[in-house]
Design a protein around this motif. Structure first.
Motif, PDB file in Angstrom:
ATOM      1  N   PRO A 326       0.821  -1.226   0.000  1.00  0.00           N
ATOM      2  CA  PRO A 326       0.000   0.000   0.000  1.00  0.00           C
ATOM      3  C   PRO A 326       0.849   1.267   0.000  1.00  0.00           C
ATOM      4  O   PRO A 326       1.852   1.353   0.707  1.00  0.00           O
ATOM      5  CB  PRO A 326      -0.809  -0.127   1.290  1.00  0.00           C
ATOM      6  N   LYS A 327       0.404   2.251  -0.784  1.00  0.00           N
ATOM      7  CA  LYS A 327       1.178   3.487  -0.900  1.00  0.00           C
ATOM      8  C   LYS A 327       0.649   4.596   0.005  1.00  0.00           C
ATOM      9  O   LYS A 327       1.422   5.335   0.605  1.00  0.00           O
ATOM     10  CB  LYS A 327       1.171   3.976  -2.352  1.00  0.00           C
ATOM     11  N   THR A 328      -0.643   4.733   0.083  1.00  0.00           N
ATOM     12  CA  THR A 328      -1.221   5.875   0.804  1.00  0.00           C
ATOM     13  C   THR A 328      -1.767   5.502   2.173  1.00  0.00           C
ATOM     14  O   THR A 328      -1.902   6.369   3.029  1.00  0.00           O
ATOM     15  CB  THR A 328      -2.342   6.507  -0.038  1.00  0.00           C
ATOM     16  N   ASN A 329      -2.095   4.232   2.378  1.00  0.00           N
ATOM     17  CA  ASN A 329      -2.583   3.805   3.686  1.00  0.00           C
ATOM     18  C   ASN A 329      -1.379   3.372   4.528  1.00  0.00           C
ATOM     19  O   ASN A 329      -0.902   2.243   4.450  1.00  0.00           O
ATOM     20  CB  ASN A 329      -3.585   2.650   3.534  1.00  0.00           C
ATOM     21  N   TRP A 330      -0.884   4.283   5.341  1.00  0.00           N
ATOM     22  CA  TRP A 330       0.359   4.043   6.069  1.00  0.00           C
ATOM     23  C   TRP A 330       0.224   2.953   7.118  1.00  0.00           C
ATOM     24  O   TRP A 330       1.193   2.252   7.428  1.00  0.00           O
ATOM     25  CB  TRP A 330       0.840   5.352   6.693  1.00  0.00           C
ATOM     26  N   LYS A 331      -0.976   2.808   7.667  1.00  0.00           N
ATOM     27  CA  LYS A 331      -1.162   1.771   8.680  1.00  0.00           C
ATOM     28  C   LYS A 331      -1.061   0.375   8.053  1.00  0.00           C
ATOM     29  O   LYS A 331      -0.429  -0.527   8.619  1.00  0.00           O
ATOM     30  CB  LYS A 331      -2.506   1.958   9.383  1.00  0.00           C
ATOM     31  N   LEU A 332      -1.668   0.204   6.882  1.00  0.00           N
ATOM     32  CA  LEU A 332      -1.568  -1.088   6.192  1.00  0.00           C
ATOM     33  C   LEU A 332      -0.130  -1.350   5.753  1.00  0.00           C
ATOM     34  O   LEU A 332       0.379  -2.468   5.869  1.00  0.00           O
ATOM     35  CB  LEU A 332      -2.508  -1.123   4.983  1.00  0.00           C
ATOM     36  N   LYS A 333       0.520  -0.303   5.230  1.00  0.00           N
ATOM     37  CA  LYS A 333       1.902  -0.447   4.778  1.00  0.00           C
ATOM     38  C   LYS A 333       2.808  -0.849   5.937  1.00  0.00           C
ATOM     39  O   LYS A 333       3.681  -1.719   5.791  1.00  0.00           O
ATOM     40  CB  LYS A 333       2.374   0.865   4.169  1.00  0.00           C
ATOM     41  N   ALA A 334       2.583  -0.246   7.095  1.00  0.00           N
ATOM     42  CA  ALA A 334       3.403  -0.567   8.271  1.00  0.00           C
ATOM     43  C   ALA A 334       3.214  -2.012   8.704  1.00  0.00           C
ATOM     44  O   ALA A 334       4.159  -2.655   9.194  1.00  0.00           O
ATOM     45  CB  ALA A 334       3.060   0.374   9.420  1.00  0.00           C
ATOM     46  N   LYS A 335       2.000  -2.546   8.511  1.00  0.00           N
ATOM     47  CA  LYS A 335       1.749  -3.949   8.865  1.00  0.00           C
ATOM     48  C   LYS A 335       2.489  -4.900   7.919  1.00  0.00           C
ATOM     49  O   LYS A 335       2.930  -5.976   8.333  1.00  0.00           O
ATOM     50  CB  LYS A 335       0.243  -4.234   8.859  1.00  0.00           C
ATOM     51  N   VAL A 336       2.608  -4.521   6.651  1.00  0.00           N
ATOM     52  CA  VAL A 336       3.420  -5.313   5.724  1.00  0.00           C
ATOM     53  C   VAL A 336       4.881  -5.266   6.165  1.00  0.00           C
ATOM     54  O   VAL A 336       5.560  -6.294   6.251  1.00  0.00           O
ATOM     55  CB  VAL A 336       3.282  -4.799   4.273  1.00  0.00           C
ATOM     56  N   ASP A 337       5.363  -4.059   6.471  1.00  0.00           N
ATOM     57  CA  ASP A 337       6.760  -3.898   6.896  1.00  0.00           C
ATOM     58  C   ASP A 337       7.035  -4.634   8.205  1.00  0.00           C
ATOM     59  O   ASP A 337       8.135  -5.181   8.391  1.00  0.00           O
ATOM     60  CB  ASP A 337       7.088  -2.414   7.056  1.00  0.00           C
ATOM     61  N   GLU A 338       6.062  -4.633   9.107  1.00  0.00           N
ATOM     62  CA  GLU A 338       6.230  -5.334  10.377  1.00  0.00           C
ATOM     63  C   GLU A 338       6.570  -6.803  10.139  1.00  0.00           C
ATOM     64  O   GLU A 338       7.514  -7.351  10.729  1.00  0.00           O
ATOM     65  CB  GLU A 338       4.953  -5.236  11.213  1.00  0.00           C
ATOM     66  N   TYR A 339       5.800  -7.432   9.259  1.00  0.00           N
ATOM     67  CA  TYR A 339       6.079  -8.840   8.973  1.00  0.00           C
ATOM     68  C   TYR A 339       7.421  -9.000   8.271  1.00  0.00           C
ATOM     69  O   TYR A 339       8.215  -9.881   8.619  1.00  0.00           O
ATOM     70  CB  TYR A 339       4.993  -9.508   8.129  1.00  0.00           C
ATOM     71  N   LEU A 340       7.703  -8.167   7.271  1.00  0.00           N
ATOM     72  CA  LEU A 340       8.949  -8.306   6.509  1.00  0.00           C
ATOM     73  C   LEU A 340      10.174  -8.152   7.408  1.00  0.00           C
ATOM     74  O   LEU A 340      11.180  -8.857   7.232  1.00  0.00           O
ATOM     75  CB  LEU A 340       8.994  -7.288   5.367  1.00  0.00           C
ATOM     76  N   ASP A 341      10.093  -7.240   8.373  1.00  0.00           N
ATOM     77  CA  ASP A 341      11.218  -7.074   9.305  1.00  0.00           C
ATOM     78  C   ASP A 341      11.392  -8.321  10.171  1.00  0.00           C
ATOM     79  O   ASP A 341      12.512  -8.776  10.418  1.00  0.00           O
ATOM     80  CB  ASP A 341      10.996  -5.837  10.183  1.00  0.00           C
ATOM     81  N   TRP A 342      10.270  -8.855  10.664  1.00  0.00           N
ATOM     82  CA  TRP A 342      10.364 -10.079  11.456  1.00  0.00           C
ATOM     83  C   TRP A 342      10.904 -11.227  10.614  1.00  0.00           C
ATOM     84  O   TRP A 342      11.756 -12.003  11.064  1.00  0.00           O
ATOM     85  CB  TRP A 342       8.999 -10.471  12.013  1.00  0.00           C
TER      86      TRP A 342
END
Length: 482
Positions: A326-342
């Motif tokens: 997601p580009k504009t929905n920062w909360k959804l984007k952060a949830k993707v990043d959360e998993y990728l970092d883990w």
């Protein structure tokens, strides 16, 4: 609502559609779609045309793709462009049907033998001589049948320009790209010269002319030089990106994760396979592209990038892939990043790859001793999967990781690592929720396509697989579980 044409100046069918809109004095708004940046893959555009192709005409709530259908629709009230007389109209349709099946080989030849080698550095296909012969045979047929061997001013001896001539004129511009010698077909030469004096055709061709002159830098023969003239600023080179190259190893989960983005979004690309056992077989430039000599790595022109998550994020940004990242929905984007970092943290899903190496690849393929304490290592994998299920799938409440609305980069990375357990015939029966998740995500087109070679490798090595794993690896399977 005004009529809207979604198009691009370098798209042959787009130019034909726009020319007919101009010829009929139709009031319309033009929206430029940068296919190279993935603007045709946004949810908004997919609602207009699920096929993700241009051009598309939108008339109020009515959406119409396919240039042949568009030019008929726009010219429906023009007795000159699309005659009301049934016999004359049928002759126009006669040509348009032929055009759809036979004339596109001209543009395809120009792309394969001029645009792709020069702009994307892609090797020329081997059958150039035969394909050029096919093009010339088509031109001779066109000249003889549709121009009456030079007797007809317009196609099928129409007294006026029709949409058949518009479609033909725009498609024949593919010959400009290859700097074709029209002296071989003198009647076609006269037709091309005449038809390109039509102001509307000249107008819609300016973008292509600029591209040929400023980007491809074609030195035209005298005949074409008289036709290809700019009346506006030339198109900048950014209109088409350079070819994306992925350095790939089918057995690598990281490589397959990146490839699932490319294949799922149908990004034009080239694959260069990497041999981890024999460096002498690898492309020389690989070590410049990937300094740590790992896969995946990509190059696009002079731009190089390695590390799978960086590559996947880059592809989503460049090709405007909003559903995966997601580009504009920062909360959804952060949830993707959360998993990728883990995912890439020590002790996380990278352990699935290590487990498969220690208990299949090294002992079975490389004949090295199997790693000790398999029972304890399996228990560790069980605990890791249990954590994944509880944390990222909420013990089965979430269809996709972190309850995101669709498959994202998180799922692409997770699925690629989970597939490493297939080759050791892991017992997924311990985790019904995980079986359901695997069944869902491996029905995704990009994931399924990216794993084809890996699955074929497993099958060729005659690994004993559980019925569940076999069902996931089965080609053309439907989504379902257990």
């Amino acid at each position: 609502m005004p009529i809207v044409l979604y198009s691009h100046p370098l798209s042959t069918p787009s130019r034909a559609a726009k020319a007919v809109l101009l010829l009929t004095n139709t009031q319309f708004e033009e929206k430029n779609i940068e296919v190279a940046k993935g603007e045709n893959k946004t949810p908004e555009f997919q609602k207009i045309n699920p096929d993700e192709a241009i051009p598309v005409l939108q008339d109020g709530t009515y959406c119409l793709p396919e240039s042949g259908a568009i030019v008929r629709y726009v010219a429906r009230n023009s007795d000159t462009l699309y005659p009301k007389d049934h016999k004359r109209r049928a002759k126009v349709d006669n040509y348009l049907d032929f055009h759809a099946s036979s004339m596109s080989l001209i543009t395809k030849f120009a792309v394969d033998y001029v645009i792709a080698p020069n702009l994307w550095k892609r090797p020329e296909p081997a059958d150039k001589e035969q394909r050029f012969k096919d093009v010339e045979e088509t031109l001779i047929w066109f000249e003889e049948i549709f121009l009456g061997g030079g007797k007809y001013k317009y196609i099928f001896d129409s007294p006026t320009l029709t949409i058949a001539d518009v479609k033909a004129a725009i498609e024949l511009q593919g010959l400009f790209i290859i700097n074709y010698d029209f002296s071989k077909v003198p009647h076609l030469k006269q037709y091309v010269e005449r038809i390109h004096k039509v102001p509307e055709i000249e107008q819609v061709s300016q973008g292509l002319y600029g591209f040929m002159l400023s980007v491809l830098k074609i030195q035209f023969n005298p005949f074409l030089s008289a036709i290809v003239k700019l009346k506006q600023q030339p198109l900048q080179q950014t209109a088409l990106p350079q070819l994306l190259i992925q350095y790939h190893l089918p057995a690598s989960p990281y490589s397959r994760a990146a490839l699932s983005v490319i294949l799922g979004q149908k990004i034009d690309h080239q694959i260069k396979l990497i041999d981890v056992f024999d460096n002498s077989k690898n492309p020389k430039e690989f070590y410049d592209v990937s300094p740590n000599q790992t896969v995946p790595a990509i190059s696009q022109g002079q731009y190089n990038l390695f590390e799978s998550h960086a590559i996947m994020r880059y592809l989503c940004d460049v090709y405007n892939i909003k559903d995966l990242y997601p580009k504009t929905n920062w909360k959804l984007k952060a949830k993707v990043d959360e998993y990728l970092d883990w995912h890439q943290s020590q002790g996380a899903f990278g352990e699935l790859l290590v487990y498969s190496l220690d208990f299949y690849f090294y002992p079975i393929l490389l004949k090295k001793p199997e790693a000790p304490n398999k029972e304890q290592r399996t228990k560790t994998i069980d605990e890791l999967l249990a954590f994944f299920i509880e944390t990222f799938l909420a013990n089965g409440k979430f269809k996709y990781i972190n309850n995101l609305p669709n498959v994202t980069l998180a799922d692409l990375s997770a699925s690629s690592q989970l597939s490493m357990l297939f080759i050791v015939n892991y017992n997924f029966d311990k985790f019904p929720v995980l079986k359901q998740y695997i069944s869902v995500v491996f029905a995704d087109f990009g994931i399924k396509e990216a794993n084809k070679e890996y699955f074929a490798f497993i099958q060729s090595n005659k690994v004993q697989l559980s019925p569940f794993i076999q069902s996931i690896m089965k080609p053309n399977r439907k989504s379902g579980c257990c």
